[in-house]
Scaffold this motif. Sequence first.
Motif, PDB file in Angstrom:
ATOM      1  N   ILE A 197      -6.360  22.059  38.396  1.00 12.15           N
ATOM      2  CA  ILE A 197      -4.901  22.017  38.476  1.00 12.15           C
ATOM      3  C   ILE A 197      -4.318  23.344  38.011  1.00 12.15           C
ATOM      4  O   ILE A 197      -4.791  23.939  37.039  1.00 12.15           O
ATOM      5  CB  ILE A 197      -4.343  20.867  37.610  1.00 12.15           C
ATOM      6  CG1 ILE A 197      -4.793  19.514  38.165  1.00 12.15           C
ATOM      7  CG2 ILE A 197      -2.815  20.919  37.534  1.00 12.15           C
ATOM      8  CD1 ILE A 197      -4.337  18.329  37.328  1.00 12.15           C
ATOM      9  N   TYR A 198      -3.288  23.789  38.706  1.00 11.75           N
ATOM     10  CA  TYR A 198      -2.550  24.990  38.301  1.00 11.75           C
ATOM     11  C   TYR A 198      -1.336  24.576  37.462  1.00 11.75           C
ATOM     12  O   TYR A 198      -0.534  23.740  37.886  1.00 11.75           O
ATOM     13  CB  TYR A 198      -2.071  25.779  39.518  1.00 11.75           C
ATOM     14  CG  TYR A 198      -1.117  26.906  39.153  1.00 11.75           C
ATOM     15  CD1 TYR A 198      -1.596  28.122  38.693  1.00 11.75           C
ATOM     16  CD2 TYR A 198       0.264  26.721  39.239  1.00 11.75           C
ATOM     17  CE1 TYR A 198      -0.728  29.145  38.333  1.00 11.75           C
ATOM     18  CE2 TYR A 198       1.141  27.739  38.884  1.00 11.75           C
ATOM     19  CZ  TYR A 198       0.638  28.946  38.427  1.00 11.75           C
ATOM     20  OH  TYR A 198       1.503  29.955  38.061  1.00 11.75           O
ATOM     21  N   TYR A 199      -1.229  25.163  36.261  1.00  9.97           N
ATOM     22  CA  TYR A 199      -0.072  24.963  35.388  1.00  9.97           C
ATOM     23  C   TYR A 199       0.696  26.275  35.293  1.00  9.97           C
ATOM     24  O   TYR A 199       0.109  27.335  35.053  1.00  9.97           O
ATOM     25  CB  TYR A 199      -0.514  24.514  33.988  1.00  9.97           C
ATOM     26  CG  TYR A 199      -1.142  23.135  33.958  1.00  9.97           C
ATOM     27  CD1 TYR A 199      -0.377  22.014  33.679  1.00  9.97           C
ATOM     28  CD2 TYR A 199      -2.508  22.963  34.208  1.00  9.97           C
ATOM     29  CE1 TYR A 199      -0.954  20.738  33.653  1.00  9.97           C
ATOM     30  CE2 TYR A 199      -3.092  21.700  34.177  1.00  9.97           C
ATOM     31  CZ  TYR A 199      -2.303  20.598  33.902  1.00  9.97           C
ATOM     32  OH  TYR A 199      -2.878  19.344  33.877  1.00  9.97           O
ATOM     33  N   ASP A 200       2.026  26.201  35.462  1.00  8.02           N
ATOM     34  CA  ASP A 200       2.824  27.428  35.415  1.00  8.02           C
ATOM     35  C   ASP A 200       3.066  27.887  33.982  1.00  8.02           C
ATOM     36  O   ASP A 200       2.509  27.314  33.027  1.00  8.02           O
ATOM     37  CB  ASP A 200       4.146  27.253  36.172  1.00  8.02           C
ATOM     38  CG  ASP A 200       5.090  26.241  35.514  1.00  8.02           C
ATOM     39  OD1 ASP A 200       4.860  25.846  34.355  1.00  8.02           O
ATOM     40  OD2 ASP A 200       6.079  25.856  36.178  1.00  8.02           O
ATOM     41  N   GLU A 201       3.895  28.912  33.812  1.00  7.29           N
ATOM     42  CA  GLU A 201       4.144  29.489  32.481  1.00  7.29           C
ATOM     43  C   GLU A 201       4.723  28.483  31.502  1.00  7.29           C
ATOM     44  O   GLU A 201       4.555  28.609  30.287  1.00  7.29           O
ATOM     45  CB  GLU A 201       5.091  30.688  32.605  1.00  7.29           C
ATOM     46  CG  GLU A 201       4.517  31.860  33.368  1.00  7.29           C
ATOM     47  CD  GLU A 201       5.533  32.960  33.540  1.00  7.29           C
ATOM     48  OE1 GLU A 201       5.673  33.795  32.605  1.00  7.29           O
ATOM     49  OE2 GLU A 201       6.205  32.985  34.590  1.00  7.29           O
ATOM     50  N   SER A 202       5.426  27.467  32.025  1.00 13.80           N
ATOM     51  CA  SER A 202       6.001  26.423  31.165  1.00 13.80           C
ATOM     52  C   SER A 202       5.061  25.242  30.992  1.00 13.80           C
ATOM     53  O   SER A 202       5.461  24.186  30.504  1.00 13.80           O
ATOM     54  CB  SER A 202       7.330  25.943  31.761  1.00 13.80           C
ATOM     55  OG  SER A 202       8.244  27.012  31.882  1.00 13.80           O
ATOM     56  N   ASN A 203       3.820  25.402  31.433  1.00 15.66           N
ATOM     57  CA  ASN A 203       2.783  24.372  31.339  1.00 15.66           C
ATOM     58  C   ASN A 203       3.123  23.136  32.185  1.00 15.66           C
ATOM     59  O   ASN A 203       2.781  22.012  31.835  1.00 15.66           O
ATOM     60  CB  ASN A 203       2.537  23.951  29.884  1.00 15.66           C
ATOM     61  CG  ASN A 203       1.157  23.315  29.716  1.00 15.66           C
ATOM     62  OD1 ASN A 203       0.190  23.698  30.377  1.00 15.66           O
ATOM     63  ND2 ASN A 203       1.074  22.332  28.831  1.00 15.66           N
ATOM     64  N   VAL A 204       3.793  23.364  33.317  1.00 16.29           N
ATOM     65  CA  VAL A 204       4.107  22.288  34.261  1.00 16.29           C
ATOM     66  C   VAL A 204       3.119  22.367  35.418  1.00 16.29           C
ATOM     67  O   VAL A 204       2.895  23.438  36.000  1.00 16.29           O
ATOM     68  CB  VAL A 204       5.554  22.420  34.793  1.00 16.29           C
ATOM     69  CG1 VAL A 204       5.837  21.327  35.822  1.00 16.29           C
ATOM     70  CG2 VAL A 204       6.549  22.342  33.644  1.00 16.29           C
ATOM     71  N   ALA A 205       2.507  21.234  35.767  1.00 17.66           N
ATOM     72  CA  ALA A 205       1.536  21.189  36.862  1.00 17.66           C
ATOM     73  C   ALA A 205       2.255  21.391  38.187  1.00 17.66           C
ATOM     74  O   ALA A 205       3.132  20.603  38.555  1.00 17.66           O
ATOM     75  CB  ALA A 205       0.800  19.857  36.853  1.00 17.66           C
ATOM     76  N   LYS A 206       1.864  22.434  38.916  1.00 17.48           N
ATOM     77  CA  LYS A 206       2.560  22.765  40.157  1.00 17.48           C
ATOM     78  C   LYS A 206       1.627  22.874  41.360  1.00 17.48           C
ATOM     79  O   LYS A 206       2.072  23.219  42.450  1.00 17.48           O
ATOM     80  CB  LYS A 206       3.314  24.094  39.988  1.00 17.48           C
ATOM     81  CG  LYS A 206       4.547  24.008  39.109  1.00 17.48           C
ATOM     82  CD  LYS A 206       5.609  23.103  39.741  1.00 17.48           C
ATOM     83  CE  LYS A 206       6.891  23.049  38.927  1.00 17.48           C
ATOM     84  NZ  LYS A 206       7.595  24.332  38.907  1.00 17.48           N
ATOM     85  N   GLY A 207       0.351  22.582  41.166  1.00 18.51           N
ATOM     86  CA  GLY A 207      -0.566  22.644  42.291  1.00 18.51           C
ATOM     87  C   GLY A 207      -1.973  22.270  41.888  1.00 18.51           C
ATOM     88  O   GLY A 207      -2.278  22.148  40.692  1.00 18.51           O
TER      89      GLY A 207
END
Length: 397
Positions: A197-207
Amino acid sequence: MMEGNIRAIGLDKVEESLRLSQFAFQYELSEAELAERIASFKPGLSWGYYIEDQLAAKLIILKLQTWINGRSFDMGGIASVATWPEFRRHGMVKKLLIHALQTMKEAGQTVSFLHPFEFPFYRKYGWETYIEHKKYEIPKDLIIKQFTSLGQMKQTNDWKLLDPIYQAYAQQFNGTLIRDEAWWTKNRGNKSAAFAIYYDESNVAKGYIQYKVKNKEMNVDELVFLDESARRGLWKFIADHDSMMEKVIVKAPIDDQLAFLLTNPRIKQEIVPYFMARIVDLVAFIEKLPMTTGLEKQKLELQITDSFAPWNNGTFAVKWNTSGKAKVKQVEASLTKETKGSPSILACDIGTLSAMLLGYQRPTLLKTIGRLQATNEAVEILEQLIPRNTTYLMDFF
């Protein structure tokens, strides 16, 4: 013609049905796998054509759901269509498909998908191509150092973490499956594949990515991203496998623009025709199908030819309100010499209508190639009403 009868395959015929599947699709089940299939058998989904008491042909109607224009539809997935060689070319599959259409209509499955062994065969019965996807084959040198990311990747095998990302992504397309726990854990192929899983800079799963690396080749079955940062983060993750692979093979939607993102866009891109679709119940499907909102009220007459589902065969008056919701009523045919030039009348077969309303092909093209008979005014009404959504399916059945 060999006379027989159609009936549901019960527990007493499961092994016989599985033997036919193994023969027709050329695979072999171990004793443990056979026992598991028998134990998980669900009555009411499998139908057989019997000559006396012998199973001659069969199919399965899967109870699935799909996204179309952002709304969920009950969908009948036709699978495991098979006939023993000595019973072929006697019209048994034809009778099973006609039976399946009636069964799906009664179950409220207004649309049906299938993966064809041969496209022309199923076109005869009203199914039409509704999806094709891209297949990339990219040498690792063309993606190394192409992508940077501020997010992070985490390996997982928890479908509950993957599903919210998948569902948000799937709703953007027409024809993707709505997956449940059973689909994630039991029905999906390539169970040896890994997930991250990809987590963005805010640690939100986005992919997320579903992939497998073997013999210096990375195969990506699913590349799911909700924004551009996720896309780039996932491709960086792929590139970071450079010491393990020589090339990567990726399945993507037909409108994916990866090549434009690359410094060197000379990559191998293959267009793969995939699944077929069919409207099962025209009235119920159109009345549920969301169309473009904010337009003036519109009305058309659809003259539809459907030789295998008589409830779809005829002329239908359709009125759409400003919210894009339709009301459909079957009427007496009005496509006569006097009314043929009316701007409100269109004529086509059920397969053409299915490809058009699912968004796979636009009305203008269908008229140009002779699949749709209509005036320019009628075509323009449909061009405005039908949303421009890409068709896509990552699953197989």
